[in-house]
Design a protein around this motif. Structure first.
Motif, mmCIF file in Angstrom:
data_model
loop_
_atom_site.group_PDB
_atom_site.id
_atom_site.type_symbol
_atom_site.label_atom_id
_atom_site.label_comp_id
_atom_site.label_asym_id
_atom_site.label_seq_id
_atom_site.Cartn_x
_atom_site.Cartn_y
_atom_site.Cartn_z
ATOM 1 N N VAL A 529 0.817 -1.210 0.000
ATOM 2 C CA VAL A 529 0.000 0.000 0.000
ATOM 3 C C VAL A 529 0.855 1.265 0.000
ATOM 4 O O VAL A 529 0.462 2.299 -0.525
ATOM 5 C CB VAL A 529 -1.017 -0.032 1.164
ATOM 6 C CG1 VAL A 529 -0.346 0.050 2.507
ATOM 7 C CG2 VAL A 529 -2.042 1.061 1.031
ATOM 8 N N GLU A 530 2.073 1.186 0.548
ATOM 9 C CA GLU A 530 2.891 2.393 0.646
ATOM 10 C C GLU A 530 3.767 2.610 -0.584
ATOM 11 O O GLU A 530 4.535 3.556 -0.634
ATOM 12 C CB GLU A 530 3.749 2.354 1.908
ATOM 13 C CG GLU A 530 4.774 1.227 1.979
ATOM 14 C CD GLU A 530 4.246 -0.044 2.630
ATOM 15 O OE1 GLU A 530 3.102 -0.426 2.311
ATOM 16 O OE2 GLU A 530 4.964 -0.654 3.428
ATOM 17 N N TRP A 542 14.571 7.763 1.899
ATOM 18 C CA TRP A 542 15.378 7.215 2.995
ATOM 19 C C TRP A 542 14.488 6.675 4.113
ATOM 20 O O TRP A 542 14.736 5.637 4.699
ATOM 21 C CB TRP A 542 16.259 8.360 3.508
ATOM 22 C CG TRP A 542 17.065 8.106 4.730
ATOM 23 C CD1 TRP A 542 16.890 8.676 5.949
ATOM 24 C CD2 TRP A 542 18.198 7.238 4.851
ATOM 25 N NE1 TRP A 542 17.833 8.226 6.829
ATOM 26 C CE2 TRP A 542 18.656 7.335 6.185
ATOM 27 C CE3 TRP A 542 18.867 6.378 3.994
ATOM 28 C CZ2 TRP A 542 19.743 6.622 6.659
ATOM 29 C CZ3 TRP A 542 19.949 5.659 4.471
ATOM 30 C CH2 TRP A 542 20.376 5.785 5.775
ATOM 31 N N TRP A 543 13.398 7.393 4.380
ATOM 32 C CA TRP A 543 12.546 7.024 5.502
ATOM 33 C C TRP A 543 11.703 5.801 5.182
ATOM 34 O O TRP A 543 11.490 4.934 6.016
ATOM 35 C CB TRP A 543 11.611 8.171 5.871
ATOM 36 C CG TRP A 543 12.325 9.480 5.999
ATOM 37 C CD1 TRP A 543 12.138 10.596 5.245
ATOM 38 C CD2 TRP A 543 13.367 9.811 6.924
ATOM 39 N NE1 TRP A 543 12.979 11.595 5.641
ATOM 40 C CE2 TRP A 543 13.743 11.145 6.679
ATOM 41 C CE3 TRP A 543 14.011 9.099 7.936
ATOM 42 C CZ2 TRP A 543 14.733 11.787 7.404
ATOM 43 C CZ3 TRP A 543 14.988 9.744 8.661
ATOM 44 C CH2 TRP A 543 15.346 11.069 8.400
ATOM 45 N N LEU A 544 11.190 5.753 3.975
ATOM 46 C CA LEU A 544 10.305 4.645 3.606
ATOM 47 C C LEU A 544 11.088 3.343 3.472
ATOM 48 O O LEU A 544 10.601 2.265 3.830
ATOM 49 C CB LEU A 544 9.596 4.972 2.287
ATOM 50 C CG LEU A 544 8.401 4.103 1.914
ATOM 51 C CD1 LEU A 544 7.413 4.020 3.061
ATOM 52 C CD2 LEU A 544 7.713 4.655 0.685
ATOM 53 N N GLU A 546 13.476 2.380 5.155
ATOM 54 C CA GLU A 546 13.766 1.782 6.467
ATOM 55 C C GLU A 546 12.703 0.750 6.853
ATOM 56 O O GLU A 546 12.973 -0.212 7.556
ATOM 57 C CB GLU A 546 13.828 2.878 7.532
ATOM 58 C CG GLU A 546 14.317 2.342 8.869
ATOM 59 C CD GLU A 546 14.154 3.347 10.006
ATOM 60 O OE1 GLU A 546 13.854 4.524 9.728
ATOM 61 O OE2 GLU A 546 14.317 2.939 11.158
ATOM 62 N N LEU A 547 11.486 0.965 6.387
ATOM 63 C CA LEU A 547 10.388 0.069 6.759
ATOM 64 C C LEU A 547 10.367 -1.210 5.930
ATOM 65 O O LEU A 547 9.653 -2.137 6.247
ATOM 66 C CB LEU A 547 9.033 0.780 6.559
ATOM 67 C CG LEU A 547 8.816 2.112 7.246
ATOM 68 C CD1 LEU A 547 7.440 2.646 6.902
ATOM 69 C CD2 LEU A 547 8.973 1.968 8.748
ATOM 70 N N ARG A 590 8.904 -13.396 4.438
ATOM 71 C CA ARG A 590 8.055 -12.760 5.435
ATOM 72 C C ARG A 590 6.962 -13.773 5.772
ATOM 73 O O ARG A 590 6.053 -14.007 4.987
ATOM 74 C CB ARG A 590 7.459 -11.480 4.857
ATOM 75 C CG ARG A 590 6.771 -10.712 5.927
ATOM 76 C CD ARG A 590 6.318 -9.368 5.462
ATOM 77 N NE ARG A 590 5.271 -8.958 6.384
ATOM 78 C CZ ARG A 590 4.542 -7.890 6.272
ATOM 79 N NH1 ARG A 590 4.724 -7.087 5.270
ATOM 80 N NH2 ARG A 590 3.619 -7.617 7.150
#
Lengths: 659, 202
Positions: A529-530, A542-544, A546-547, A590
């Motif tokens: 979704v992201e 950079w932030w995304l 990380e997830l 996963r």
């Protein structure tokens, strides 16, 4: 309730629901009899999809099937929503049609809260389709025949002869083009096998990520071989780094949506105006500027801009003028009323729209629907918020089914609906379509129809039986890569097609009952979704990043059987396709119950790795994304929709092992 | 309108979150949070099973905040509007707050030798810290100060499904009530009772 069916068995599931609804007399008889054509044939086809049969095909229990059907029947109207899960199949068109059949059977079409609703993958896909990104049609779904070219020549103020001079011959001009799913085959195959005389020599990618397309190994070969590659994008995409070559690749940095201006159309056919937030940063340019340069250098700008009825391609007003040209030319589906002025006015008065009805109450846009959803037949029309709703007049946003195929079907049955549109002044429902409403640039036929409370396209019946496409009433066909050899015998796929959108396309010859012996696990793919599309913009965050890492969803049972741990590496191998070579990817596991124990899932947004090897060194300096990962489409299997050539990326087979 | 001090709260609607991670990314981008520190994170329960629930967990800025109660150096404190701040120049990194917090909000830089924790970092409700608003020092230690700009926290501002709602207690309560009424069942206000129990204010 949540029900998980085996991937690729959607039609069996949907027709099984139709079966139960008909068997219990829960259908909307009035809708079927007055507004559809061919429901008798649907009864016949659905008759075979008994709960026993459907349960065996789909893996859904008979009790669950009954519960779904009862829930749908007891809660009307209801809606069906999907994204690519229905379309990316060898029978994707038929799956979507089956959804429509179920909704017609329930009487859920043309109603607030009803309908069959597809969520497009990202912003403006609907708009791109509307203006002719589909290689089978000129803008506005006019097709490619002589009449269509004549209409657009008229809109553009040029002669058809001039337009034809841009093509090799009339046949090429009127022939469906190559699709994004298969263009590379026209580089790789002998031109004798193609539906065109010569192979493809150059490719321009514009805001498209090639890692969202299957058969990555074939694509790479073509990118290695083709003479010229141009990649126009705000980011350095998969296309740029996939080929092993030192020259012949041009990257043109384009501005993002925030750096450009113009209209955009969403899945609900709503058109909105987008202002420019900032000028393009760094060396990026607006799409319009790049496009104008192309038109100039390819030598058709002068002729096409010369007689343009709107501004002759003046740069300052180009965004507005383009929309005005769309307003003028795309009459068939009602792109007439969404003028730049009205869209900007709506934007300024957005607060006057009611959130539930999407309609403005009072103020300067009183009575308009948000985004003037097409058909918006004139600059006074409020837009059509719900397709095929005959409970209100057409001038007020109502709409009957389109009388698209003449007054009679091949079996002589009438295609006129047997019910009037509310508020229409027609003496009888046998009306339309209005003469030349799609091509008369004065708009008079449209105005005349609206004055009578009628739709310019007539009052037709929904075709439950579509006589001119494969499987006129949708029937189940096993995927090419099916885990059920017994069902392949009973529900085989289609015959191979020699010239399918200009390239040969395999169906039956690749559907081998033995695949499952070596490749026992179902492989499906989809979105996170992201992320969006090829994920170039997200993987540059950079932030995304990380997830996330590229991953494979695998059920705890399957993971334990193979000794694979959550977060550990695993290898996925796909069956050999045209190259007779299996493909593989290495990704992190996963472990989750989001998939069943017979299926693994891959998100397709990743790129920058190919079969275990990093492509990092191929990015121009300073452009390496923070997130690199294997592309799901390296291993998604071969397969294409029999009608649209949409790729089959939802159902394939694979084998896995611990890495 | 009566002039009363606002009381800032979060409403985490467990029925709306779709686990897009937008709040996590927006928070980090807004406050320049280093990798490895999560001022807000989305927790998924019963993943892949009927009843799967996603919950975004920031610092809830509790009324009777256990972290404030246990802090031995009074580095943690309530602002008059209820926002819980940490003074990073006072914090000794003892980690008591981490054990006390029912939400796992306090964050410590990882990978330090011998378990040294460094000073604590957490969600500031996008309200900066004890230093001069908009000062370089505040920006460096705590991130942005949207509250001083008259804006809501970044996470709540960008939440696409409005699962995460922030603002004055009375305004937030209106949203909760409307959702409860529309659903005819609970408001899904996760953590609400733990963070904001009935009784006198902090």
């Amino acid at each position: 309730m949540y029900v998980r069916h085996r991937s690729g068995t959607d039609i069996a599931l949907l027709m099984g629901l139709v079966h139960i609804i008909l068997a219990n007399g829960w259908e909307d008889r009035k809708m079927l009899e007055e507004r559809t054509y061919g429901h008798e044939e649907m009864r016949e086809v659905a008759g075979a999809y008994t709960p026993e049969v459907v349960s065996d095909i789909t893996g859904v229990s008979k009790e669950d099937l009954h519960r779904i059907a009862k829930t749908l029947a007891d809660n009307r109207p209801g809606t069906i929503i999907w994204a690519m899960g229905q379309t990316q199949h060898t029978n994707g068109t038929a799956v979507v049609r089956a959804s429509c059949l179920l909704q017609l059977t329930l009487g859920n079409m043309g109603k607030l809260g009803g309908g069959a609703n597809v969520f497009r993958g990202h912003d403006q896909i609907q708009g791109a389709t509307d203006v002719g990104a589909d290689p089978s049609s000129l803008p506005g779904y006019y097709g490619l025949d002589e009449g269509a070219w004549k209409h657009w020549a008229n809109v553009w103020g040029v002669s058809v002869e001039y337009l034809q001079s841009r093509f090799k011959n009339k046949k090429m001009m009127e022939d469906k083009g190559l699709t994004v799913a298969r263009w590379y085959e026209a580089v790789l195959l002998d031109p004798k096998e193609l539906g065109q005389d010569v192979g493809v020599k150059a490719v321009i990618y514009w805001g498209h990520s090639s890692n969202s397309i299957s058969q990555m190994d074939r694509l790479k070969k073509a990118l290695d071989k083709v003479e010229l590659i141009v990649d126009i994008d705000p980011f350095v995409t998969n296309t740029a780094v996939l080929p092993d070559r030192k020259d012949g690749v041009y990257l043109l940095p384009a501005g993002t949506i925030y750096e450009s201006i113009g209209s955009a159309t969403n899945s609900n056919r709503q058109v909105q105006w987008r202002p420019q937030i900032v000028k393009p940063v760094w060396e990026a340019r607006e799409d319009y500027d790049i496009l104008l340069d192309f038109a100039e250098r390819l030598g058709f700008k002068k002729e096409l801009a010369k007689n343009s009825k709107y501004g002759a391609w003046k740069r300052e007003t180009l965004a507005e003028d383009l929309l005005r040209e769309i307003n003028l030319g795309i009459r068939g589906i009602g792109y007439v009323g969404q003028t730049p002025e009205r869209l900007k006015r709506q934007q300024n008065w957005a607060h006057t729209f009611q959130i539930n009805t999407q309609r403005a109450e009072g103020g300067p846009v009183n009575g308009e629907y948000w985004g003037l959803p097409w058909p918006c037949w004139s600059d006074k029309h409020p837009g059509t918020p719900i397709l095929y709703d005959i409970s209100k007049s057409v001038a007020n946003g109502g709409l009957p089914f389109r009388l698209r195929w003449g007054p009679k079907a091949p079996d002589e049955k009438s295609l006129y609906a047997a019910v009037d549109i509310r508020g229409s002044k027609a003496p009888n429902p046998d009306y339309g379509p209005g003469k030349a409403y799609g091509t008369d640039l004065t708009g008079q036929p449209i105005e005349e129809a609206l004055a009578e409370g009628l739709a310019p396209w007539g009052n037709g019946r929904a075709r439950i039986k579509a006589w001119n496409i494969p499987d006129p009433v949708p029937t189940h066909r096993e995927p090419i890569h099916s885990p059920r050899p017994d069902l392949i015998a009973k529900y085989p796929t289609y015959d191979d097609v020699k010239n399918h959108w200009r390239v040969p396309t395999l169906f039956k010859s690749l559907q081998k009952p033995d695949w499952v012996k070596e490749y026992p696990i179902i492989l499906t793919s989809g979105r996170q979704v992201e992320f969006e599309g090829g994920g170039a913009s997200e993987r540059a965050s950079w932030w995304l990043v990380e997830l996330n890492d590229m991953y494979c969803e695998i059920h705890p049972k399957l993971a334990n059987d193979y000794g694979i741990k959550n977060g550990g590496w695993m290898i996925i191998e796909s069956p050999p396709d045209l190259d007779a070579k299996p493909s593989m990817i290495k990704v992190k596991a996963r472990v989750t119950r989001r998939v069943g124990p017979d299926t693994v899932f891959l998100p397709f947004h990743w790129g920058g790795f190919l079969e275990g090897k990093s492509l990092e060194q191929k990015f121009p300096e300073g452009t390496v994304p923070y997130g690199l990962g294997e592309s799901a489409n390296t291993v998604t299997n071969y397969g294409y929709d029999i009608v649209t050539q949409m790729q089959e990326t939802k159902t394939g087979l694979c084998r896995i092992k611990k890495a | 309108m009566a002039l009363t001090t606002a009381r800032m709260k979060f409403y985490i609607d467990a029925k709306r979150c779709i686990e897009c991670g937008g709040c996590e990314v927006a928070c980090k981008n807004e406050n320049n949070v280093p990798q490895g520190i999560a001022r807000i994170r989305v927790v998924t329960v019963n993943e892949g099973q009927p009843g799967e629930t996603n919950i975004a967990v920031p610092c809830m800025h509790c009324s009777k905040a256990p972290c404030v109660a246990v802090c031995p150096v009074d580095a943690l404190y309530h602002r008059p509007d209820g926002i819980v701040h940490v003074n990073k120049e006072t914090c000794i990194g003892c980690g008591y707050c981490l054990y006390a917090c029912p939400f796992g909000a306090p964050q410590f830089p990882k990978g330090e030798p011998f378990g040294a924790r460094g000073v604590m970092d957490k969600c500031t409700y996008c309200a900066g810290g004890p230093d001069e608003p908009f000062s370089e020092k505040e920006r460096k230690f705590y991130g942005s100060n949207r509250i001083a700009e008259g804006k809501l926290p970044m996470c709540a501002s960008i939440c696409s499904t409005k699962a995460l709602v922030a603002g004055d207690a009375e305004e937030v309560a209106k949203v909760v009530r409307a959702r409860v009424a529309a659903r005819g069942s609970g408001g899904g206000a996760w953590g609400w009772e733990t963070a904001y129990p009935a009784g006198p204010r902090f």
